[in-house]
Write a protein that holds these residues in place. Sequence first.
Motif, PDB file in Angstrom:
ATOM      1  N   SER A 289      14.232  -5.306   0.184  1.00  0.00           N
ATOM      2  CA  SER A 289      12.998  -6.088   0.294  1.00  0.00           C
ATOM      3  C   SER A 289      11.939  -5.678  -0.730  1.00  0.00           C
ATOM      4  CB  SER A 289      12.440  -6.012   1.710  1.00  0.00           C
ATOM      5  OG  SER A 289      12.119  -4.701   1.996  1.00  0.00           O
ATOM      6  N   MET A 290      12.081  -4.521  -1.376  1.00  0.00           N
ATOM      7  CA  MET A 290      11.030  -4.133  -2.332  1.00  0.00           C
ATOM      8  C   MET A 290      11.466  -4.232  -3.789  1.00  0.00           C
ATOM      9  SD  MET A 290      10.766   0.023  -2.185  1.00  0.00           S
ATOM     10  CE  MET A 290      12.153   1.066  -2.673  1.00  0.00           C
ATOM     11  N   GLU A 291      12.771  -4.389  -3.998  1.00  0.00           N
ATOM     12  CA  GLU A 291      13.295  -4.265  -5.353  1.00  0.00           C
ATOM     13  C   GLU A 291      12.613  -5.198  -6.356  1.00  0.00           C
ATOM     14  OE1 GLU A 291      17.519  -4.185  -5.379  1.00  0.00           O
ATOM     15  OE2 GLU A 291      17.539  -3.266  -7.372  1.00  0.00           O
ATOM     16  N   ASN A 292      12.435  -6.444  -5.945  1.00  0.00           N
ATOM     17  CA  ASN A 292      11.830  -7.387  -6.905  1.00  0.00           C
ATOM     18  C   ASN A 292      10.327  -7.167  -7.064  1.00  0.00           C
ATOM     19  OD1 ASN A 292      11.123  -8.282  -4.446  1.00  0.00           O
ATOM     20  ND2 ASN A 292      11.612 -10.441  -4.788  1.00  0.00           N
ATOM     21  N   LEU A 293       9.756  -6.273  -6.266  1.00  0.00           N
ATOM     22  CA  LEU A 293       8.320  -5.983  -6.394  1.00  0.00           C
ATOM     23  C   LEU A 293       8.072  -4.788  -7.319  1.00  0.00           C
ATOM     24  CD1 LEU A 293       7.493  -6.194  -2.567  1.00  0.00           C
ATOM     25  CD2 LEU A 293       7.107  -7.982  -4.267  1.00  0.00           C
ATOM     26  N   LEU A 294       9.120  -4.017  -7.576  1.00  0.00           N
ATOM     27  CA  LEU A 294       8.940  -2.775  -8.339  1.00  0.00           C
ATOM     28  C   LEU A 294       9.086  -2.968  -9.837  1.00  0.00           C
ATOM     29  CD1 LEU A 294      10.958  -0.108  -6.267  1.00  0.00           C
ATOM     30  CD2 LEU A 294       8.539  -0.662  -6.137  1.00  0.00           C
ATOM     31  N   GLY A 295       9.662  -4.099 -10.260  1.00  0.00           N
ATOM     32  CA  GLY A 295      10.017  -4.241 -11.674  1.00  0.00           C
ATOM     33  C   GLY A 295      11.346  -3.548 -11.903  1.00  0.00           C
TER      34      GLY A 295
ATOM     35  N   ASP B   6       0.822  -1.219   0.000  1.00  0.00           N
ATOM     36  CA  ASP B   6       0.000   0.000   0.000  1.00  0.00           C
ATOM     37  C   ASP B   6       0.858   1.273   0.000  1.00  0.00           C
ATOM     38  OD1 ASP B   6       0.603  -0.891   2.693  1.00  0.00           O
ATOM     39  OD2 ASP B   6      -0.840   0.549   3.489  1.00  0.00           O
ATOM     40  N   HIS B   7       2.187   1.102  -0.059  1.00  0.00           N
ATOM     41  CA  HIS B   7       3.092   2.262  -0.112  1.00  0.00           C
ATOM     42  C   HIS B   7       3.992   2.255  -1.355  1.00  0.00           C
ATOM     43  CE1 HIS B   7       2.040   3.607   3.976  1.00  0.00           C
ATOM     44  NE2 HIS B   7       1.672   2.345   4.053  1.00  0.00           N
ATOM     45  N   ILE B   8       4.014   1.120  -2.074  1.00  0.00           N
ATOM     46  CA  ILE B   8       4.956   1.045  -3.217  1.00  0.00           C
ATOM     47  C   ILE B   8       4.316   0.642  -4.543  1.00  0.00           C
ATOM     48  CG2 ILE B   8       6.916   0.462  -1.701  1.00  0.00           C
ATOM     49  CD1 ILE B   8       6.692  -2.445  -2.865  1.00  0.00           C
ATOM     50  N   LYS B   9       3.048   0.272  -4.514  1.00  0.00           N
ATOM     51  CA  LYS B   9       2.415  -0.353  -5.684  1.00  0.00           C
ATOM     52  C   LYS B   9       2.723   0.335  -7.024  1.00  0.00           C
ATOM     53  CE  LYS B   9      -2.134  -1.826  -7.259  1.00  0.00           C
ATOM     54  NZ  LYS B   9      -3.569  -1.670  -7.031  1.00  0.00           N
ATOM     55  N   GLY B  10       2.633   1.659  -7.070  1.00  0.00           N
ATOM     56  CA  GLY B  10       2.805   2.362  -8.353  1.00  0.00           C
ATOM     57  C   GLY B  10       4.185   2.980  -8.536  1.00  0.00           C
ATOM     58  N   ALA B  11       5.087   2.755  -7.592  1.00  0.00           N
ATOM     59  CA  ALA B  11       6.388   3.447  -7.635  1.00  0.00           C
ATOM     60  C   ALA B  11       7.205   3.058  -8.868  1.00  0.00           C
ATOM     61  CB  ALA B  11       7.172   3.155  -6.352  1.00  0.00           C
ATOM     62  N   GLY B  12       7.251   1.753  -9.168  1.00  0.00           N
ATOM     63  CA  GLY B  12       8.032   1.291 -10.312  1.00  0.00           C
ATOM     64  C   GLY B  12       7.492   1.859 -11.617  1.00  0.00           C
ATOM     65  N   VAL B  13       6.191   1.781 -11.790  1.00  0.00           N
ATOM     66  CA  VAL B  13       5.549   2.273 -13.023  1.00  0.00           C
ATOM     67  C   VAL B  13       5.844   3.762 -13.215  1.00  0.00           C
ATOM     68  CG1 VAL B  13       3.301   2.701 -14.104  1.00  0.00           C
ATOM     69  CG2 VAL B  13       3.691   0.583 -12.858  1.00  0.00           C
ATOM     70  N   LEU B  14       5.662   4.541 -12.174  1.00  0.00           N
ATOM     71  CA  LEU B  14       5.873   5.999 -12.287  1.00  0.00           C
ATOM     72  C   LEU B  14       7.332   6.319 -12.560  1.00  0.00           C
ATOM     73  CD1 LEU B  14       3.560   7.271  -9.408  1.00  0.00           C
ATOM     74  CD2 LEU B  14       3.140   7.478 -11.862  1.00  0.00           C
ATOM     75  N   SER B  15       8.234   5.587 -11.896  1.00  0.00           N
ATOM     76  CA  SER B  15       9.660   5.818 -12.108  1.00  0.00           C
ATOM     77  C   SER B  15      10.028   5.556 -13.572  1.00  0.00           C
ATOM     78  CB  SER B  15      10.478   4.914 -11.184  1.00  0.00           C
ATOM     79  OG  SER B  15      11.846   5.046 -11.457  1.00  0.00           O
ATOM     80  N   ARG B  16       9.501   4.469 -14.124  1.00  0.00           N
ATOM     81  CA  ARG B  16       9.812   4.141 -15.534  1.00  0.00           C
ATOM     82  C   ARG B  16       9.141   5.132 -16.486  1.00  0.00           C
ATOM     83  NH1 ARG B  16       9.606  -0.868 -13.159  1.00  0.00           N
ATOM     84  NH2 ARG B  16       7.383  -1.171 -13.408  1.00  0.00           N
ATOM     85  N   ARG B  17       7.903   5.462 -16.204  1.00  0.00           N
ATOM     86  CA  ARG B  17       7.147   6.320 -17.134  1.00  0.00           C
ATOM     87  C   ARG B  17       7.689   7.746 -17.183  1.00  0.00           C
ATOM     88  NH1 ARG B  17       1.005   5.415 -16.157  1.00  0.00           N
ATOM     89  NH2 ARG B  17       1.585   3.363 -16.954  1.00  0.00           N
ATOM     90  N   TYR B  18       8.118   8.266 -16.037  1.00  0.00           N
ATOM     91  CA  TYR B  18       8.533   9.684 -15.992  1.00  0.00           C
ATOM     92  C   TYR B  18      10.004   9.859 -15.606  1.00  0.00           C
ATOM     93  CZ  TYR B  18       3.518  10.369 -16.155  1.00  0.00           C
ATOM     94  OH  TYR B  18       2.196  10.340 -16.532  1.00  0.00           O
ATOM     95  N   ASN B  19      10.729   8.748 -15.580  1.00  0.00           N
ATOM     96  CA  ASN B  19      12.155   8.807 -15.220  1.00  0.00           C
ATOM     97  C   ASN B  19      12.365   9.484 -13.855  1.00  0.00           C
ATOM     98  OD1 ASN B  19      14.866   8.303 -15.685  1.00  0.00           O
ATOM     99  ND2 ASN B  19      15.199  10.284 -16.672  1.00  0.00           N
TER     100      ASN B  19
END
Length: 259
Positions: free
Chosen positions: A85-91, A60-73
């Motif tokens: 502990s979160m790296e493999n969850l972010l893509g 509930d704190h990281i769900k969209g972090a990977g997507v946003l990081s990739r989409r907007y650098n």
Amino acid sequence: MRFCSLRSGSSGNAAYIGYKDVHILVDAGLSGSTIEKSLESIDVNPCSISAILITHEHNDHIKGAGVLSRRYNIPIYANEATWASMENLLGEINCDNKRFFKTGEDFTLGDVRIRPFKKSHDAVEPVGFSFFCGQNKATIATDLGYISRGVAANIMDSDIVLLESNHDVDMLINGSYPWTLKKRILSPHGHLSNKDAAEAIKKFIKLKSIGKIYLGHLSQNNNKPEIAYKTVTDVLKEEGIDYEINIALRYAESDIVEI
Ligand SMILES: [Zn+2]
Ligand SMILES: [Zn+2]
């Protein structure tokens, strides 16, 4: 300084802090598109986000972090244990966008000084954040089992505070959750109750060391906005204190504070 809780609760957390040309997202626990729309609704272009800061690795704190990081650098900032502990969850995250801070050590983004501070919660190395922008300070402290001295010291003198008010203890105890989960929530590594939030707020107000207050991360099953609000204001009334208490909403942006 501009502050807005975009969403708050176990269905997803994200808050925005802006100062001069720095635009910070604290947690990104919703889908990328929900966060984009939410930012746009408060006139923040997602392209302009300077950093995503992560408090801890729960979904509930990281769900969209990977997507946003990739989409907007966008660079993502977290401490080392949280990254592990979160790296493999972010893509896949671009190496340049993988940034580290140390819990307890201030760092800066433009003219914003950020202090990640330790808190007690069942994650590997959870933190709260204080933001120092010119003369002003904002603090986010949700997902914590209790308010330690260290957490209290960081909340102290904040102009804006987002503080957890997770559950009504009676609703939790009498509710349908399995006992193990109830025990986890009630433990020092769980979540802060309305009553504990109320007692802390009372102390901060008496010390004249707090500004605008938002109650956040309210449980869907074991709380209601009106119950959290009443619990806190009743404790304050007993002391003859009349103070504005705001609620950070689960499915909508809170009012924007500009100071
Ligand atoms: Zn949470
Ligand atoms: Zn959590």
